[in-house]
Design a protein around this motif. Structure first.
Motif, PDB file in Angstrom:
ATOM      1  N   ASP A 113     108.572  -0.049 137.411  1.00 24.22           N
ATOM      2  CA  ASP A 113     107.239   0.220 136.863  1.00 24.22           C
ATOM      3  C   ASP A 113     107.259   0.233 135.338  1.00 24.22           C
ATOM      4  O   ASP A 113     106.582   1.031 134.687  1.00 24.22           O
ATOM      5  CB  ASP A 113     106.703   1.549 137.399  1.00 24.22           C
ATOM      6  N   ASN A 114     108.073  -0.673 134.775  1.00 28.05           N
ATOM      7  CA  ASN A 114     108.232  -0.835 133.327  1.00 28.05           C
ATOM      8  C   ASN A 114     108.540   0.489 132.635  1.00 28.05           C
ATOM      9  O   ASN A 114     108.169   0.709 131.493  1.00 28.05           O
ATOM     10  CB  ASN A 114     106.987  -1.476 132.696  1.00 28.05           C
ATOM     11  N   GLU A 115     109.236   1.364 133.378  1.00 24.44           N
ATOM     12  CA  GLU A 115     109.688   2.657 132.838  1.00 24.44           C
ATOM     13  C   GLU A 115     108.542   3.449 132.206  1.00 24.44           C
ATOM     14  O   GLU A 115     108.693   4.087 131.151  1.00 24.44           O
ATOM     15  CB  GLU A 115     110.825   2.443 131.841  1.00 24.44           C
ATOM     16  N   GLY A 116     107.392   3.363 132.860  1.00 20.81           N
ATOM     17  CA  GLY A 116     106.252   4.169 132.435  1.00 20.81           C
ATOM     18  C   GLY A 116     105.361   3.551 131.384  1.00 20.81           C
ATOM     19  O   GLY A 116     104.304   4.094 131.060  1.00 20.81           O
ATOM     20  N   LYS A 117     105.751   2.403 130.822  1.00 22.71           N
ATOM     21  CA  LYS A 117     104.930   1.751 129.806  1.00 22.71           C
ATOM     22  C   LYS A 117     103.921   0.817 130.485  1.00 22.71           C
ATOM     23  O   LYS A 117     104.233   0.196 131.502  1.00 22.71           O
ATOM     24  CB  LYS A 117     105.820   0.955 128.841  1.00 22.71           C
ATOM     25  N   PRO A 118     102.694   0.704 129.945  1.00 22.76           N
ATOM     26  CA  PRO A 118     101.680  -0.140 130.585  1.00 22.76           C
ATOM     27  C   PRO A 118     102.085  -1.614 130.569  1.00 22.76           C
ATOM     28  O   PRO A 118     102.560  -2.129 129.555  1.00 22.76           O
ATOM     29  CB  PRO A 118     100.426   0.099 129.744  1.00 22.76           C
ATOM     30  N   PHE A 119     101.903  -2.297 131.699  1.00 19.36           N
ATOM     31  CA  PHE A 119     102.198  -3.729 131.753  1.00 19.36           C
ATOM     32  C   PHE A 119     101.240  -4.427 132.705  1.00 19.36           C
ATOM     33  O   PHE A 119     100.677  -3.811 133.609  1.00 19.36           O
ATOM     34  CB  PHE A 119     103.650  -3.972 132.180  1.00 19.36           C
TER      35      PHE A 119
ATOM     36  N   LYS B  74     111.339  -8.930 137.694  1.00 20.90           N
ATOM     37  CA  LYS B  74     111.572  -8.176 138.928  1.00 20.90           C
ATOM     38  C   LYS B  74     111.918  -6.720 138.608  1.00 20.90           C
ATOM     39  O   LYS B  74     111.423  -5.789 139.254  1.00 20.90           O
ATOM     40  CB  LYS B  74     112.699  -8.831 139.734  1.00 20.90           C
ATOM     41  N   ASP B  75     112.757  -6.502 137.601  1.00 23.01           N
ATOM     42  CA  ASP B  75     113.130  -5.138 137.197  1.00 23.01           C
ATOM     43  C   ASP B  75     111.924  -4.368 136.675  1.00 23.01           C
ATOM     44  O   ASP B  75     111.769  -3.173 136.946  1.00 23.01           O
ATOM     45  CB  ASP B  75     114.216  -5.178 136.120  1.00 23.01           C
ATOM     46  N   VAL B  76     111.074  -5.051 135.899  1.00 27.07           N
ATOM     47  CA  VAL B  76     109.870  -4.407 135.362  1.00 27.07           C
ATOM     48  C   VAL B  76     108.980  -3.917 136.503  1.00 27.07           C
ATOM     49  O   VAL B  76     108.456  -2.795 136.473  1.00 27.07           O
ATOM     50  CB  VAL B  76     109.082  -5.383 134.456  1.00 27.07           C
ATOM     51  N   ILE B  77     108.831  -4.758 137.537  1.00 28.62           N
ATOM     52  CA  ILE B  77     107.998  -4.384 138.685  1.00 28.62           C
ATOM     53  C   ILE B  77     108.617  -3.201 139.436  1.00 28.62           C
ATOM     54  O   ILE B  77     107.941  -2.214 139.750  1.00 28.62           O
ATOM     55  CB  ILE B  77     107.814  -5.588 139.631  1.00 28.62           C
TER      56      ILE B  77
ATOM     57  N   HIS C  11     102.065 -15.807 144.737  1.00 29.50           N
ATOM     58  CA  HIS C  11     102.236 -15.422 143.344  1.00 29.50           C
ATOM     59  C   HIS C  11     103.157 -14.219 143.244  1.00 29.50           C
ATOM     60  O   HIS C  11     103.488 -13.562 144.236  1.00 29.50           O
ATOM     61  CB  HIS C  11     100.884 -15.123 142.687  1.00 29.50           C
ATOM     62  N   ILE C  12     103.583 -13.928 142.031  1.00 32.38           N
ATOM     63  CA  ILE C  12     104.420 -12.759 141.778  1.00 32.38           C
ATOM     64  C   ILE C  12     103.644 -11.510 142.177  1.00 32.38           C
ATOM     65  O   ILE C  12     102.460 -11.381 141.839  1.00 32.38           O
ATOM     66  CB  ILE C  12     104.825 -12.697 140.288  1.00 32.38           C
ATOM     67  N   PRO C  13     104.255 -10.591 142.915  1.00 32.00           N
ATOM     68  CA  PRO C  13     103.540  -9.394 143.369  1.00 32.00           C
ATOM     69  C   PRO C  13     102.865  -8.643 142.213  1.00 32.00           C
ATOM     70  O   PRO C  13     103.476  -8.396 141.176  1.00 32.00           O
ATOM     71  CB  PRO C  13     104.648  -8.541 143.998  1.00 32.00           C
ATOM     72  N   GLY C  14     101.589  -8.348 142.423  1.00 33.86           N
ATOM     73  CA  GLY C  14     100.820  -7.621 141.417  1.00 33.86           C
ATOM     74  C   GLY C  14     100.140  -8.504 140.391  1.00 33.86           C
ATOM     75  O   GLY C  14      99.328  -8.014 139.593  1.00 33.86           O
ATOM     76  N   ALA C  15     100.431  -9.797 140.393  1.00 37.26           N
ATOM     77  CA  ALA C  15      99.863 -10.695 139.387  1.00 37.26           C
ATOM     78  C   ALA C  15      98.364 -10.897 139.601  1.00 37.26           C
ATOM     79  O   ALA C  15      97.878 -10.940 140.732  1.00 37.26           O
ATOM     80  CB  ALA C  15     100.578 -12.040 139.402  1.00 37.26           C
TER      81      ALA C  15
END
Length: 454
Positions: free
Chosen positions: A184-190, A178-181, A208-212
């Motif tokens: 935005d993973n603090e600018g790192k690609p995910f 949830k924090d990563v979403i 599903h998890i948002p964005g999955a």
């Protein structure tokens, strides 16, 4: 006019009665909650008292927090992640697991962990709630000597030992996702992927998890052996799904097994940061986090960033499996991750595999009740089982955990999950024999065994 006044009076009286009833119910509910907390209230123990008694045989220390905190994640304001050295785990979350005969299973877990009525049981958490819930369950089942402790006190003193699994970050809590979403993973690609078999992805479409994005396991493996695809095809799979070596890849599923299968293949390919959600989609929905139902499209990239495979030893094939069984120095072990009935040859476990038995010389490493379950490696909420219990189970079966361990099952799914767990808990020389029993049994010249081993 009188009729209107009478009706109005009746309406007002009705409202008063309803409000009174609601207030009474709220008070009763609060009283019930207070009574319940009073009934489960346990004596608090200090850090000094805990230190004096922690090594006594008739005392046992129990971590009641989420499995992720026990593994190593700093949660609920605790300065250091992991568990107090010597503690066993019995999470309050297990009391709410969706399992048949749950109480019966929980009582068996208490027995297996030697949490018994004749001992002084110290329950610890960081929120003051988990211990109360577990204490209530223990009291219902006849436990009397129960104590409560706040682990934040222990974690604040760096001189007091705490343990974390060396690679606990590979297995992530839903709060971290949830924090990563949100950040935005603090600018790192995910990338977040729901992994399951089939194009339709019914569970994915339900929520599903948002964005999955959905991954069909056919994108990484093919029949009839169901080994991983050729390296050049795996690279195309990565490009199609927007995965590079530097992408943080987060995998989950309604059943986590396909997610672990994809995770192991990605690590073999060379993705540096591969995570699997501990407890899968059930943990996400149980936390009541937002879900979405729209189908998210795959976003391709032009370059993977390395030549596949970067980690070729993470998955081995038939020739290497034969070398392990021929190892006269006994420094490597082929570990069977199938049900006991599959191991001894009572059943093949699959409707498309006729042969029954095991590669001659393989050692049983446990699994579950059938080819779709891994109860021996999962808690009742489908999180990863205590790592010490896993290694002790293997030692009892004659498996030297310092050896090179090559895990196999029928076609690679169960063994992939166990390989991932072995990696999480820090075993150094572990690999997946991809072809498993399906591949081994296709050639009659490969030596096989049935029955109980000598």
């Amino acid at each position: 006019m009188r009729i209107i006044k009478s009706s109005l009076l009746f309406f007002l009286l009705s409202c008063i009665l309803v409000l009174s009833a609601c207030t009474s119910n709220e008070k009763a509910s609060k009283n019930d909650e207070t009574n319940q907390q009073s009934e489960t209230k346990v004596e608090k123990i200090s850090t000094d008292e805990l230190q004096k008694n922690i090594d006594k045989e008739d005392w046992i220390l129990v971590d009641t927090r989420a499995n992720d905190a026990f593994n190593g994640w700093p949660m609920d304001g605790v300065e250091r992640g992991g568990h107090i050295e010597g503690a066993v785990d019995f999470s309050a979350a297990w009391l709410k697991a969706d399992q048949e005969k749950l109480d019966e299973k929980l009582l068996q877990i208490l027995k297996n962990k030697e949490i018994t009525k004749d001992k002084h049981v110290v329950l610890y958490d960081a929120n003051g709630k988990d211990t109360v819930e577990v204490a209530g369950f223990l009291k219902e089942n006849g436990f009397k000597n129960i104590y409560q402790y706040d682990v934040k006190e222990w974690a604040a003193n760096s001189d007091l030992a705490m343990e974390s699994y060396p690679n606990y970050e590979m297995l992530v809590p839903v709060s971290w996702v949830k924090d990563v979403i949100e950040k935005d993973n603090e600018g790192k690609p995910f990338k977040i992927f729901e992994a399951s078999w089939g194009e339709e992805a019914k569970d994915y479409k339900k929520g599903h998890i948002p964005g999955a994005v959905h991954i069909n396991t056919d994108e990484v493996e093919e029949g009839p052996v169901w080994n991983r695809l050729k390296d050049k095809d795996l690279e195309q799979f990565a490009l199609k799904n927007g995965i590079t070596t530097d992408t943080t890849v987060i995998l989950y599923g309604s059943d986590s097994m396909p997610a672990f299968r994809v995770a192991v293949i990605l690590k073999y390919m060379g993705v540096k940061d591969v995570r699997v959600v501990n407890g899968g989609y059930t943990a996400w929905s149980g936390a009541k986090y937002d879900v979405e139902t729209k189908v998210n499209s795959k976003q391709a990239v032009d370059s993977f960033g390395a030549v596949v495979p970067v980690n070729p030893d993470y998955i081995i094939d038939l020739p290497e499996a034969k070398e392990i069984l021929a190892d006269k120095n006994k420094t490597s072990t082929l570990v069977d991750i199938r049900s006991w009935d599959e191991f001894i040859g009572k059943t093949s476990g699959y409707d498309y595999i006729d042969a029954k038995g095991r590669p001659a010389g393989a050692i049983w490493g446990h699994a579950g009740s059938d080819n779709s379950n891994l109860e021996d490696f999962r808690n009742v909420d489908n999180t990863m089982r205590n790592g010490l219990e896993i290694t002790e189970m293997w030692k009892q079966d004659g498996i030297d955990v310092d050896n090179k361990l090559a895990f196999y099952c029928g076609t690679g799914w169960r063994a992939a999950e166990v390989l991932f767990y072995a990696d999480v808990i820090g075993l150094k020389n572990v690999t997946l024999y991809d072809g498993g029993w399906n591949e081994w049994s296709m050639d009659s010249s490969n030596p096989t065994e049935t029955g109980k081993p000598n």
